[in-house]
Design a protein around this motif. Structure first.
Motif, PDB file in Angstrom:
ATOM      1  N   ARG A   1      20.686  17.761  -4.386  1.00  0.00           N
ATOM      2  CA  ARG A   1      19.742  17.444  -3.304  1.00  0.00           C
ATOM      3  C   ARG A   1      19.448  18.676  -2.440  1.00  0.00           C
ATOM      4  O   ARG A   1      20.268  19.601  -2.377  1.00  0.00           O
ATOM      5  CB  ARG A   1      20.329  16.340  -2.413  1.00  0.00           C
ATOM      6  CG  ARG A   1      20.469  15.040  -3.158  1.00  0.00           C
ATOM      7  CD  ARG A   1      21.082  13.930  -2.306  1.00  0.00           C
ATOM      8  NE  ARG A   1      21.324  12.767  -3.140  1.00  0.00           N
ATOM      9  CZ  ARG A   1      20.399  11.854  -3.446  1.00  0.00           C
ATOM     10  NH1 ARG A   1      19.180  11.949  -2.930  1.00  0.00           N
ATOM     11  NH2 ARG A   1      20.688  10.846  -4.237  1.00  0.00           N
ATOM     12  N   ALA A   2      18.308  18.631  -1.766  1.00  0.00           N
ATOM     13  CA  ALA A   2      17.938  19.727  -0.856  1.00  0.00           C
ATOM     14  C   ALA A   2      18.810  19.641   0.390  1.00  0.00           C
ATOM     15  O   ALA A   2      19.005  18.547   0.931  1.00  0.00           O
ATOM     16  CB  ALA A   2      16.470  19.575  -0.456  1.00  0.00           C
ATOM     17  N   ASP A   3      19.361  20.776   0.866  1.00  0.00           N
ATOM     18  CA  ASP A   3      20.139  20.681   2.100  1.00  0.00           C
ATOM     19  C   ASP A   3      19.311  21.008   3.334  1.00  0.00           C
ATOM     20  O   ASP A   3      19.780  20.848   4.455  1.00  0.00           O
ATOM     21  CB  ASP A   3      21.458  21.472   2.029  1.00  0.00           C
ATOM     22  CG  ASP A   3      21.257  22.860   1.521  1.00  0.00           C
ATOM     23  OD1 ASP A   3      20.093  23.294   1.531  1.00  0.00           O
ATOM     24  OD2 ASP A   3      22.247  23.501   1.121  1.00  0.00           O
ATOM     25  N   THR A   4      18.069  21.481   3.128  1.00  0.00           N
ATOM     26  CA  THR A   4      17.160  21.635   4.262  1.00  0.00           C
ATOM     27  C   THR A   4      15.783  21.130   3.835  1.00  0.00           C
ATOM     28  O   THR A   4      15.571  20.901   2.651  1.00  0.00           O
ATOM     29  CB  THR A   4      16.975  23.125   4.658  1.00  0.00           C
ATOM     30  OG1 THR A   4      16.402  23.795   3.539  1.00  0.00           O
ATOM     31  CG2 THR A   4      18.244  23.807   5.031  1.00  0.00           C
ATOM     32  N   SER A   5      14.874  21.062   4.784  1.00  0.00           N
ATOM     33  CA  SER A   5      13.491  20.692   4.432  1.00  0.00           C
ATOM     34  C   SER A   5      12.691  21.965   4.208  1.00  0.00           C
ATOM     35  O   SER A   5      12.966  23.000   4.817  1.00  0.00           O
ATOM     36  CB  SER A   5      12.860  19.887   5.573  1.00  0.00           C
ATOM     37  OG  SER A   5      13.610  18.708   5.778  1.00  0.00           O
ATOM     38  N   GLY A   6      11.700  21.906   3.362  1.00  0.00           N
ATOM     39  CA  GLY A   6      10.837  23.075   3.124  1.00  0.00           C
ATOM     40  C   GLY A   6      10.186  22.991   1.758  1.00  0.00           C
ATOM     41  O   GLY A   6      10.089  21.922   1.163  1.00  0.00           O
TER      42      GLY A   6
END
Ligand code: URA
Length: 433
Positions: A334-339
């Motif tokens: 999973r992504a650990d930040t948004s972007g």
């Protein structure tokens, strides 16, 4: 009587950057195939060729000698023109699956003699074998019958085409001499010319997931192959295509069949559709049939290509309606930040799919039909923290850690979207084609 040559002289000539005569080339390829030149002598010669290269004339003669080592097929009895495609191999490269039926929709026969995968790139036969009942082995009569009736066949290449290449390729594989442009070009083209197709479109991949890592090398390889085909009277065109990021959204046998069926149903990832249409456009034109990209796209959307796919799969014992195998276990990254997804490295994805069981390390290994990698976004698309980015699939969960390690540093989420890139980077063709 055929003249005999001294193999040590031949090795010395290439070692000293000299040019081999036609007679020397004919002799050494024939003698090696028959066992009259030792493996260590051919290894030395292959290394000298890798280091010093070959002239256009030498490459052409070497290719002709490899063709002469075996049989040639003949499609001239078919009522349709033939057009084939060869890809130099990439990650997520399932293009043959929608492409062959699409081209056949327009009356052009597509004889795809394919192989199984080795290493980080998948093999077309491995992908199709994930369809229940489908078989790769057809004799020549069945293959010709299917080409006439359905217009498309994907099957295992018989051992009779260019046996010299088979022996030499196995030797190159274990002597660090695969990466020679003259040897790659002659290897690929000897098989394609011996196969007897009327036209050939080459998909030469460039980037981390491909054989050719740079545009310069890919251009040199594509030009060498186009020259060889053209000189042999085969209408040959090459597209240079991007393999820095993997194609589509999946790498793995059944996963890629599923994605190809989506394309044949008028959907699927846009890069897969774009490349399928670009190659189909070249293949139909090279066969003298004018269709054009709009009509090709229409045949994907309105079910015409899907009809040919279903007949092509059924003709080889496959059930086009059967559910494809799914893996027993999956693991989500999973992504650990948004972007934006900033990058996704093709080679790393290929290695991860292979480690999950989708590919083989040795020719004798079997593959898992359902293993592979699925990515839910393509570079440039947005994700939010916690969103799934990649899902790993396998029947053997002890493989997850090793596959995840291959992907370390291979993808990132951040503020900067990567530059937009098109799949087709260049076209290399003889003048006027
Ligand atoms: N594929 C081939 O068939 N031959 C090579 O040398 C490399 C890739």
């Amino acid at each position: 009587m055929t003249e005999t040559y001294d193999v040590i002289d031949i090795i010395r000539t290439k070692r000293d950057r000299g040019e081999l005569s036609d007679g020397q080339i004919d002799w050494v390829v024939d003698a090696y195939t028959r066992g009259g030149v030792a493996e260590e002598q051919m290894s030395a010669l292959a290394m000298a060729i890798l280091m010093g290269g070959m002239s256009r004339e030498e490459i052409a003669r070497w290719t002709a000698a490899m063709i002469a080592s075996g049989e040639r097929m003949d499609f001239s009895g078919l009522s349709r023109p033939t057009s084939d495609k060869h890809s130099t191999g990439g990650v997520g490269d399932k293009i043959t699956l929608p492409l062959a039926p699409l081209v056949a929709t327009f009356g052009v026969a597509v004889p795809q003699l394919s192989g199984r995968g080795l290493g980080h790139t998948g093999g077309t036969l491995d992908k199709l074998e994930s369809i229940p009942g489908w078989r790769a082995d057809l004799d020549t009569a069945a293959m010709l019958g299917q080409l006439e009736d359905v217009g498309a066949v994907v099957c295992a290449a018989g051992s009779g085409l260019a046996p010299a290449d088979k022996k030499l390729y196995a030797l190159r594989d274990v002597t660090g001499t695969v990466e020679s442009i003259p040897l790659i070009a002659s290897s690929i083209m000897s098989k394609k010319i011996a196969e007897g197709t009327g036209a050939l479109v080459l998909d030469v991949k460039v980037g981390s997931g491909a054989f050719m890592k740079t545009r310069e090398d890919a251009t040199e390889l594509a030009s060498a192959m186009v020259d060889l085909g053209t000189d042999a009277g085969l209408r040959t065109v090459a597209l240079l295509t991007d393999m820095a990021v993997p194609l589509g959204l999946t790498a793995g046998n059944a996963l890629e069949v599923g994605e190809s069926v989506e394309v044949l149903a008028g959907g699927g990832p846009e890069d897969v559709v774009e490349l399928t249409v670009a190659l189909a456009d070249e293949m139909t034109r090279a066969a003298g049939v004018e269709v054009g990209p709009d009509e090709l796209r229409a045949a994907l959307s309105d079910g015409r290509a899907m009809d040919v796919w279903r007949r092509m799969i059924s003709a080889q014992g496959g059930d086009p309606d059967a559910a494809l195998p799914t893996a027993q276990e999956s693991h989500v990254l999973r992504a650990d930040t948004s972007g934006h997804l900033e990058a996704l490295d093709a080679y790393a994805v290929g290695v991860a799919a292979w480690r999950l069981g989708a590919g083989r390390a040795r020719k004798e290994d079997s593959v898992q039909a359902a293993a592979g990698v699925e990515w839910h976004v393509r570079p440039g698309e947005q994700v939010s923290a916690g969103d799934p980015v990649i899902t790993l699939h396998t029947d053997t969960p002890e493989r997850f850690a090793h596959a995840e390690a291959a992907l370390e540093g291979a993808w990132s989420v951040g503020g900067l979207p990567p530059e937009e890139r098109s799949v087709v980077l260049d076209r290399i063709a003889p003048e006027g084609a």
